[in-house]
Motif scaffolding. Structure first.
Motif, PDB file in Angstrom:
ATOM      1  N   GLY A  87      86.702  60.643  30.653  1.00  0.00           N
ATOM      2  CA  GLY A  87      85.972  61.783  30.096  1.00  0.00           C
ATOM      3  C   GLY A  87      86.432  63.138  30.436  1.00  0.00           C
ATOM      4  O   GLY A  87      87.406  63.307  31.085  1.00  0.00           O
ATOM      5  N   ALA A  88      85.661  64.185  30.008  1.00  0.00           N
ATOM      6  CA  ALA A  88      86.126  65.408  29.908  1.00  0.00           C
ATOM      7  C   ALA A  88      85.379  66.075  31.357  1.00  0.00           C
ATOM      8  O   ALA A  88      85.775  67.133  31.657  1.00  0.00           O
ATOM      9  CB  ALA A  88      85.219  66.379  29.016  1.00  0.00           C
ATOM     10  N   ARG A  89      84.501  65.315  32.158  1.00  0.00           N
ATOM     11  CA  ARG A  89      84.080  65.628  33.251  1.00  0.00           C
ATOM     12  C   ARG A  89      84.937  65.687  34.622  1.00  0.00           C
ATOM     13  O   ARG A  89      85.674  64.838  34.411  1.00  0.00           O
ATOM     14  CB  ARG A  89      82.533  65.133  33.511  1.00  0.00           C
ATOM     15  N   PRO A  90      84.758  66.184  35.892  1.00  0.00           N
ATOM     16  CA  PRO A  90      85.576  66.080  36.655  1.00  0.00           C
ATOM     17  C   PRO A  90      85.239  64.726  37.718  1.00  0.00           C
ATOM     18  O   PRO A  90      84.112  64.068  37.450  1.00  0.00           O
ATOM     19  CB  PRO A  90      85.210  67.189  37.675  1.00  0.00           C
ATOM     20  N   GLU A  91      86.245  64.230  38.229  1.00  0.00           N
ATOM     21  CA  GLU A  91      85.786  62.859  39.144  1.00  0.00           C
ATOM     22  C   GLU A  91      84.710  63.342  40.128  1.00  0.00           C
ATOM     23  O   GLU A  91      84.536  64.202  40.656  1.00  0.00           O
ATOM     24  CB  GLU A  91      86.994  62.658  40.251  1.00  0.00           C
ATOM     25  N   VAL A  92      83.868  62.428  40.388  1.00  0.00           N
ATOM     26  CA  VAL A  92      82.498  62.579  41.282  1.00  0.00           C
ATOM     27  C   VAL A  92      82.643  61.157  42.334  1.00  0.00           C
ATOM     28  O   VAL A  92      83.022  60.307  41.932  1.00  0.00           O
ATOM     29  CB  VAL A  92      81.408  62.299  40.456  1.00  0.00           C
ATOM     30  N   ARG A  93      82.672  61.624  43.603  1.00  0.00           N
ATOM     31  CA  ARG A  93      82.675  60.693  44.521  1.00  0.00           C
ATOM     32  C   ARG A  93      81.243  60.535  45.001  1.00  0.00           C
ATOM     33  O   ARG A  93      80.548  61.668  45.369  1.00  0.00           O
ATOM     34  CB  ARG A  93      83.471  60.689  45.926  1.00  0.00           C
ATOM     35  N   MET A  94      80.572  59.355  45.302  1.00  0.00           N
ATOM     36  CA  MET A  94      79.226  59.285  45.847  1.00  0.00           C
ATOM     37  C   MET A  94      79.156  58.031  46.645  1.00  0.00           C
ATOM     38  O   MET A  94      80.016  57.208  46.623  1.00  0.00           O
ATOM     39  CB  MET A  94      78.354  58.958  44.644  1.00  0.00           C
ATOM     40  N   ARG A  95      77.923  57.980  47.577  1.00  0.00           N
ATOM     41  CA  ARG A  95      77.691  56.759  48.305  1.00  0.00           C
ATOM     42  C   ARG A  95      76.522  56.271  47.683  1.00  0.00           C
ATOM     43  O   ARG A  95      75.413  56.879  47.561  1.00  0.00           O
ATOM     44  CB  ARG A  95      77.184  57.201  49.743  1.00  0.00           C
ATOM     45  N   MET A  96      76.543  55.018  47.551  1.00  0.00           N
ATOM     46  CA  MET A  96      75.212  54.237  46.665  1.00  0.00           C
ATOM     47  C   MET A  96      74.677  53.418  47.860  1.00  0.00           C
ATOM     48  O   MET A  96      75.235  52.558  48.598  1.00  0.00           O
ATOM     49  CB  MET A  96      75.997  53.507  45.732  1.00  0.00           C
ATOM     50  N   SER A  97      73.221  53.514  47.989  1.00  0.00           N
ATOM     51  CA  SER A  97      72.462  52.558  48.901  1.00  0.00           C
ATOM     52  C   SER A  97      71.533  51.652  47.824  1.00  0.00           C
ATOM     53  O   SER A  97      70.819  52.285  47.047  1.00  0.00           O
ATOM     54  CB  SER A  97      71.598  53.497  49.444  1.00  0.00           C
ATOM     55  N   LEU A  98      71.396  50.427  48.227  1.00  0.00           N
ATOM     56  CA  LEU A  98      70.627  49.484  47.252  1.00  0.00           C
ATOM     57  C   LEU A  98      69.841  48.670  48.048  1.00  0.00           C
ATOM     58  O   LEU A  98      70.440  47.877  49.362  1.00  0.00           O
ATOM     59  CB  LEU A  98      71.815  48.468  46.434  1.00  0.00           C
ATOM     60  N   VAL A  99      68.811  48.340  47.553  1.00  0.00           N
ATOM     61  CA  VAL A  99      67.995  47.138  48.061  1.00  0.00           C
ATOM     62  C   VAL A  99      67.925  46.018  46.666  1.00  0.00           C
ATOM     63  O   VAL A  99      67.633  46.728  45.726  1.00  0.00           O
ATOM     64  CB  VAL A  99      66.365  47.681  48.604  1.00  0.00           C
ATOM     65  N   VAL A 100      68.411  44.899  47.041  1.00  0.00           N
ATOM     66  CA  VAL A 100      68.601  44.016  45.820  1.00  0.00           C
ATOM     67  C   VAL A 100      67.507  42.731  46.414  1.00  0.00           C
ATOM     68  O   VAL A 100      67.533  42.348  47.414  1.00  0.00           O
ATOM     69  CB  VAL A 100      69.704  43.384  45.815  1.00  0.00           C
ATOM     70  N   ARG A 101      66.698  42.517  45.385  1.00  0.00           N
ATOM     71  CA  ARG A 101      65.629  41.341  45.414  1.00  0.00           C
ATOM     72  C   ARG A 101      65.852  40.155  44.535  1.00  0.00           C
ATOM     73  O   ARG A 101      66.129  40.565  43.426  1.00  0.00           O
ATOM     74  CB  ARG A 101      64.122  42.188  45.320  1.00  0.00           C
ATOM     75  N   HIS A 102      65.414  39.245  44.851  1.00  0.00           N
ATOM     76  CA  HIS A 102      65.576  38.051  43.935  1.00  0.00           C
ATOM     77  C   HIS A 102      63.966  37.755  43.600  1.00  0.00           C
ATOM     78  O   HIS A 102      63.233  37.457  44.427  1.00  0.00           O
ATOM     79  CB  HIS A 102      66.105  36.698  44.643  1.00  0.00           C
ATOM     80  N   ASP A 103      63.999  37.545  42.343  1.00  0.00           N
ATOM     81  CA  ASP A 103      62.503  37.251  41.588  1.00  0.00           C
ATOM     82  C   ASP A 103      62.656  36.203  40.451  1.00  0.00           C
ATOM     83  O   ASP A 103      63.853  35.731  40.337  1.00  0.00           O
ATOM     84  CB  ASP A 103      61.812  38.374  41.312  1.00  0.00           C
ATOM     85  N   ASP A 104      61.721  36.127  39.659  1.00  0.00           N
ATOM     86  CA  ASP A 104      61.934  35.285  38.639  1.00  0.00           C
ATOM     87  C   ASP A 104      63.072  35.590  37.589  1.00  0.00           C
ATOM     88  O   ASP A 104      63.458  34.636  36.788  1.00  0.00           O
ATOM     89  CB  ASP A 104      60.483  35.318  37.863  1.00  0.00           C
ATOM     90  N   GLU A 105      63.438  36.862  37.606  1.00  0.00           N
ATOM     91  CA  GLU A 105      64.387  37.218  36.662  1.00  0.00           C
ATOM     92  C   GLU A 105      65.951  37.367  37.657  1.00  0.00           C
ATOM     93  O   GLU A 105      66.956  37.647  36.630  1.00  0.00           O
ATOM     94  CB  GLU A 105      64.170  38.697  36.376  1.00  0.00           C
ATOM     95  N   GLY A 106      65.861  36.442  38.586  1.00  0.00           N
ATOM     96  CA  GLY A 106      67.222  36.604  39.446  1.00  0.00           C
ATOM     97  C   GLY A 106      67.401  37.722  40.401  1.00  0.00           C
ATOM     98  O   GLY A 106      66.399  38.265  40.922  1.00  0.00           O
ATOM     99  N   TRP A 107      68.734  38.027  40.717  1.00  0.00           N
ATOM    100  CA  TRP A 107      68.674  39.218  41.746  1.00  0.00           C
ATOM    101  C   TRP A 107      68.922  40.686  40.900  1.00  0.00           C
ATOM    102  O   TRP A 107      69.680  40.780  39.772  1.00  0.00           O
ATOM    103  CB  TRP A 107      70.034  38.970  42.349  1.00  0.00           C
ATOM    104  N   ARG A 108      67.775  41.469  41.196  1.00  0.00           N
ATOM    105  CA  ARG A 108      67.649  42.797  40.505  1.00  0.00           C
ATOM    106  C   ARG A 108      67.823  43.757  41.758  1.00  0.00           C
ATOM    107  O   ARG A 108      67.187  43.698  42.835  1.00  0.00           O
ATOM    108  CB  ARG A 108      66.459  42.968  39.885  1.00  0.00           C
TER     109      ARG A 108
END
Length: 123
Positions: A87-108
């Protein structure tokens, strides 16, 4: 690296690259705790959907899983480096942190946080 985390990150990338805010919101639990680049912590899928609707078309993410660990049979946590380009925007670098839980809908994604990383030095 956890297969669960890699699978969730692959689904996140697919939704991000395709600019699919509804599909992105579905990756998160109903009660997700979410912090993108803005200063506010938000909750819920509607907040996630709004956040990703604002991402410009043409943006793509390169996702590199870094580390994961499990807390039990239904919870996995981890980190990834993400570089967003296009797109028209500059590159962005980031660190992502996640907590993922399994429930009736699957892994979310139950908890999500990103932090901007400094631009890499160019040769």
């Amino acid at each position: 690296m956890s297969d669960v985390l890699e699978e969730v990150l692959a689904r996140w990338k697919h939704a991000f690259d395709g600019h699919r805010p509804d599909e992105m919101a579905d990756l998160f639990t109903q009660d997700v705790l979410f912090q993108g680049f803005g200063p506010s912590v938000t909750t819920g899928r509607d907040a996630v959907r709004s956040y990703y609707q604002a991402v410009a078309d043409g943006r793509r993410a390169d996702v590199v899983p870094l580390h994961s660990y499990t807390i039990g049979p239904d919870v996995t946590c981890g980190f990834a480096d993400v570089t967003v380009t296009g797109g028209a925007r500059p590159e962005v670098r980031m660190r992502m942190s996640l907590v993922v839980r399994h429930d009736d809908e699957g892994w979310r994604i139950r908890q999500y946080h990103v932090s901007r990383l400094p631009a890499q030095a160019r040769d």
